[in-house]
Design a protein around this motif. Sequence first.
Motif, short mmCIF file in Angstrom:
data_model
loop_
_atom_site.label_atom_id
_atom_site.label_comp_id
_atom_site.label_asym_id
_atom_site.label_seq_id
_atom_site.Cartn_x
_atom_site.Cartn_y
_atom_site.Cartn_z
N ASP A 282 19.24 67.24 1.64
CA ASP A 282 20.11 67.06 2.81
C ASP A 282 21.09 65.90 2.65
OD1 ASP A 282 18.32 65.00 2.94
OD2 ASP A 282 17.50 65.51 4.91
N GLY A 283 21.09 65.26 1.46
CA GLY A 283 22.08 64.22 1.18
C GLY A 283 21.67 62.81 1.53
N TYR A 284 20.39 62.60 1.85
CA TYR A 284 19.92 61.26 2.20
C TYR A 284 18.92 60.76 1.16
CZ TYR A 284 22.07 62.27 6.70
OH TYR A 284 22.96 62.61 7.67
N ILE A 285 18.75 59.44 1.09
CA ILE A 285 17.84 58.84 0.12
C ILE A 285 16.40 58.98 0.58
CG2 ILE A 285 17.15 56.67 -0.98
CD1 ILE A 285 20.01 55.78 -0.93
N GLY A 286 15.56 59.38 -0.35
CA GLY A 286 14.13 59.44 -0.11
C GLY A 286 13.40 58.61 -1.14
N VAL A 287 12.15 58.30 -0.86
CA VAL A 287 11.31 57.52 -1.76
C VAL A 287 10.04 58.30 -2.00
CG1 VAL A 287 10.01 55.38 -2.07
CG2 VAL A 287 12.24 55.33 -0.94
N GLY A 288 9.68 58.50 -3.27
CA GLY A 288 8.45 59.20 -3.59
C GLY A 288 7.55 58.34 -4.44
N THR A 289 6.36 58.07 -3.97
CA THR A 289 5.37 57.33 -4.75
C THR A 289 4.04 58.05 -4.65
OG1 THR A 289 4.61 55.94 -2.91
CG2 THR A 289 6.53 55.16 -4.16
N ARG A 290 3.16 57.77 -5.62
CA ARG A 290 1.85 58.41 -5.61
C ARG A 290 1.06 58.00 -4.36
NH1 ARG A 290 -0.27 57.55 -11.85
NH2 ARG A 290 1.31 58.85 -12.88
N LYS A 291 1.21 56.75 -3.99
CA LYS A 291 0.41 56.24 -2.88
C LYS A 291 0.87 56.81 -1.55
CE LYS A 291 -0.94 51.93 -0.59
NZ LYS A 291 -0.83 50.45 -0.60
N ARG A 292 2.19 56.90 -1.34
CA ARG A 292 2.71 57.25 -0.03
C ARG A 292 3.20 58.69 0.09
NH1 ARG A 292 4.51 52.55 3.13
NH2 ARG A 292 4.10 50.64 2.00
N GLY A 293 3.33 59.37 -1.04
CA GLY A 293 3.92 60.69 -0.98
C GLY A 293 5.42 60.56 -0.88
N GLY A 294 6.08 61.37 -0.06
CA GLY A 294 7.53 61.30 0.08
C GLY A 294 7.93 60.75 1.43
N PHE A 295 8.89 59.82 1.42
CA PHE A 295 9.38 59.21 2.65
C PHE A 295 10.89 59.14 2.62
CE2 PHE A 295 5.06 57.66 2.35
CZ PHE A 295 4.62 57.54 3.66
#
Length: 322
Positions: A282-295
């Motif tokens: 959708d054109g926005y920044i996301g963060v993916g980590t093993r601990k948190r999943g995707g945000f």
Amino acid sequence: QFAQYNQYNALVQGYSHRIFDWHSAFYIWKTSSPSPTLRGSLYDWYLATNGGYWGAHSGLSGGNPVRLIFNRHDWTLNVVNTLPKAFLGTTMRWTAHSLNGTRVGGDTMAIPDQLNGNHVAHLEHKLPWIQSEQAFMPELQNILLYRMEVFYRDEYDSIIHNTRNDYYLTDPSVGSESQSRYALLGAYRKVLPRVRLQVSCAADDDSMDIVCKVDHLQKEMIGIMTRFTLVLDPSMSDGSEDNRILPSFYSQNYITLLPGDSSYVKINTTNEQKQIWTCLPDGYIGVGTRKRGGFLLMVSVDGWNVEQSTILIGCTHNLATA
């Protein structure tokens, strides 16, 4: 945070007032508090800068080599030049505003033709207190926002530079303790609606720093102590852990916005944090980590009387597509 901001703003400006006469530098000892609950630090236990830090930052004009100092004791003005070379002064401008944003006074004056290097120019002009009606709660002492700007240029070019400071002031004739009486601010926050700001954020194509533009489009009310915080989307968490991205670094924060004002805030964080950013479909920044999943990565905006909002961050083409 408002008290801390004003405390450290006055502290660094007070020491700057006689710099190069009585001393050549100063430092603040113990800038970190031993506990998150104690007042007096510039950043908290979690490395998040607070009102004290940004008050000092404002008092030093964000590191600008030429800066304006307002003497709260006698209401005189001073211009500090911290570089060894001279600058040519042009003008100094001040305006006074009620808390609803209405301009109630102001003036422009010439400043010395030359601002000598490593020197404080003590201007002869003394600012007046502007008597204005405060109909909201007349039993409380009136507060005005004084905005002051100094304009100068290098003697070898014609580019005009400027530096600006904002001060929340009360009538100095009431008494020596009156400068700490900000009860009217508390009353405004309790009774009047919050200020709504328009904010948009995107990552810079080259540095991947986040740049936010904020506009105060309302016709009334000053946006007081407007704060920006880089966070993970709070709606995707159960609230049991801190969702702030720390450490994060801001070009400015806890800022004052008059109606019609626009400003920019640049946000930077560690390269380790940036390496896990991805560009979502959708054109926005996301963060993916093993601990948190995707945000989703977001910027939270709030303030003393500013309505809280969270802003999505537009992608840069340097981010990998998720």
